[in-house]
Design a protein around this motif. Sequence first.
Motif, PDB file in Angstrom:
ATOM      1  N   SER A 442      98.767  26.015  20.814  1.00  0.00           N
ATOM      2  CA  SER A 442      97.471  26.544  21.210  1.00  0.00           C
ATOM      3  C   SER A 442      97.507  27.022  22.651  1.00  0.00           C
ATOM      4  O   SER A 442      98.543  27.000  23.318  1.00  0.00           O
ATOM      5  CB  SER A 442      96.388  25.475  21.035  1.00  0.00           C
ATOM      6  OG  SER A 442      96.645  24.376  21.885  1.00  0.00           O
ATOM      7  N   ALA A 499      91.283  22.052  23.494  1.00  0.00           N
ATOM      8  CA  ALA A 499      92.640  22.330  23.957  1.00  0.00           C
ATOM      9  C   ALA A 499      93.665  21.442  23.277  1.00  0.00           C
ATOM     10  O   ALA A 499      94.852  21.760  23.269  1.00  0.00           O
ATOM     11  CB  ALA A 499      92.723  22.153  25.471  1.00  0.00           C
ATOM     12  N   ASN A 504      93.445  25.433  18.549  1.00  0.00           N
ATOM     13  CA  ASN A 504      92.169  25.290  19.256  1.00  0.00           C
ATOM     14  C   ASN A 504      90.972  25.036  18.355  1.00  0.00           C
ATOM     15  O   ASN A 504      89.845  24.906  18.838  1.00  0.00           O
ATOM     16  CB  ASN A 504      91.866  26.522  20.140  1.00  0.00           C
ATOM     17  CG  ASN A 504      92.919  26.764  21.192  1.00  0.00           C
ATOM     18  OD1 ASN A 504      93.645  27.744  21.125  1.00  0.00           O
ATOM     19  ND2 ASN A 504      93.036  25.867  22.145  1.00  0.00           N
TER      20      ASN A 504
END
Length: 740
Positions: A442, A499, A504
């Motif tokens: 991510s 995060a 995400n």
Amino acid sequence: MRIPRWVPLRAVVAAAVLTGAVGVAQLRAADAAPTAAAAASTITVDTDRQFGTLRKAGLGTLFGVAAAPDTPRELMIASQRYLSQHQSAQGDASYPTSTEAVVGKLRGTDVKMIGRYNDLMGGWPYDWKGTADWYAKVDSATRSIQAYKDVLLAVAPFNEPDNKLQGGFAQDAAVPGTTYDEKFNWLWTQTFRRIRAIDPSIPIMGPNYEFYLGWQPALQTKMRDFLVNARNTGTVPNLIGWHNLGQSPGDVPETLSRYYRPLENELGIPGRPLPVVIEEYGSGAAKDFEGVPGSMIKHWAEFERYDVDHAMMGIYTNPGLLGNTLRRTSAGLKPNAGWQMMAWYKAMTGTRVDVSRWDTRHYLACDGVASWDGGNRTVQVLVGGEDNDVDVRVLGLARRGLTGNVRVRVDSAVWTVDPLATDRNVQAGGDWQGAPLNLLDSTMTVDASGALTVPIHRMEGYNGYRILISPAAGPAAYPTKYEAEQAQRVNAAARSGSAVASGNGWVGGIDFADSAVTFTVTAAAAGIHTMTVRYANGTTAANATHTVRVNGQPQGSVTYPAVTSGWANSELRTTTKRVALRAGTNTITLGKGTGYAELDFIDVRPDTHRYEAELATVTNARIGGFRWNEFPDKVGGIDFPDSAVEFAVEAPMTGTYRLEVGYANGTTATSTHLVSVNGGAAGTVSYPGTGAWFDGPTQDRAGRVAAVTVALTAGTNRIRLRKGTGYAELDYVELKKTDA
């Protein structure tokens, strides 16, 4: 490992299995009660402090390559740098881990080996037969190596000579000296000179003591006397070496930096600083070291910090398995999480950067190694070794050109342990894996100081983790991974902005009686699969559950132990469950059960677990090893009316299963075992003759697979194989489901 090839050792030592992992897949580990969160440990990676290339000293194994089992050359190349093997006498390739038996696997690769002359002596401890016998062996070995010096790192004339020369060595009047140590130092000189008389250039490593802890006065005196004799007689080894078989990874840096290097300088040893070889490292006492990712990484980190040149893991399992990082399967030797961790390390590129622990004296805590590759602008970090929340803080990213949003990947090399086994020896775990588990791929944001913190909440101490930080880019495709936010939802909500969530995004609000998330997954073949679920349960007090339906049919439930620091926007963990799938497309629906949980992703891959006979409950039978092996591989001696092996197995659903049994029957007649399931008679399994036993020269190649159909209930079942007619040895059982 200190035991040479001739002496079998039977060791079955149960070890505690740590459970309750976060960010970790386990093999149906027992659910742990929630506990108060401990403060996160911090590993700091400072990319401004750079030290040249990584040495990768710890990528070595003792007897890691063999002709039997046939160690795959490509797996060796990808994970190893050094081997230490039994030295061959000239023209003798009969022993499968000897130098002449394995040289063909090394030639043309970057893998080098040490030849251990002392193992030619025989016995354990070594059986001294006089100087004439020893000199003949030394001469033969030195003539042998002339044909393969290109693959040798060095020769080691002795192995643990501080105490292993027995059979009257200390009393031999033909060996000058009034003490054992004086006699050994004299023998070192004579042996060194005999090698040099035949080969003037091959590097020689020694003394190769079993114990060298410099802070112990007697051991420091022993090393001093050795070096003084070697200096005075012109027989200083080209590489200085010893073993480090204690549990603490701090023993080597302490001895090397505070005791050995100052001694070397004080004595004016020619060629100093001598390259350092830790020819065996790691402790076998707790049965949780060899090949275990989170155990190995702590040693690797210290070797990098203190410039150790070469090191080989001690052997506490069996040879030919690249340091316990391969597993036997019906398709040959396959890699496990330990191999993946070693392969990651060998593949690391760029410049080594500084890694510091939160407590520099806490040698048994988490640790790591890291590099910066300016060519692909990637920070690479390997960490592991602690059961705790761990924050990996990376400094200096802005000066590497990494600012704003960056791509962060976290992969886990998952070390599994069967919680149903009678012997839960950690080193005996480590099922083979086709690929690591991706936990996170991510976007994260580098802060104003140019730093970034990557949380591993919670780290499982036996697992290894790889972090990659690179310029911003989208996530990769992972063929076994299915994101919850991309699945079908009923009365649940897709959310974004975490995060720590993979991609995400995640799914929450699975709070109502009809709430459900349905994943469409693909299975290459019908059978039992392992489903890993990354989740959050922020209630802090109670486990939650989701019901599981596969293709509309119930397959039990998955349990989510409570976490302690929040929901999917702050902390995620993993849990596992076995499911039975059909070939092709399947649906897996996770529905509201008890409590509350949020979902990040599921990972679904074929279950690779074998239930090993030597780890099961054994009654009036004999646990032993395959030929040439020192540690348990199989159960034999199932020769009496009450002889039996009982396996605890897990069935994902109630139904019929194919039980496959790995066995050997060295007779010409068909033998049988009586089968019972959960105490009830369940038929007979037949074993046609295989022509050999497991302790024959072909080892497990003597084995065959028999099968029997059994009816099991969902959950844990106990399958007992008891003496029937004739005789058979057992290697393992596997559970197959083809009619899901």
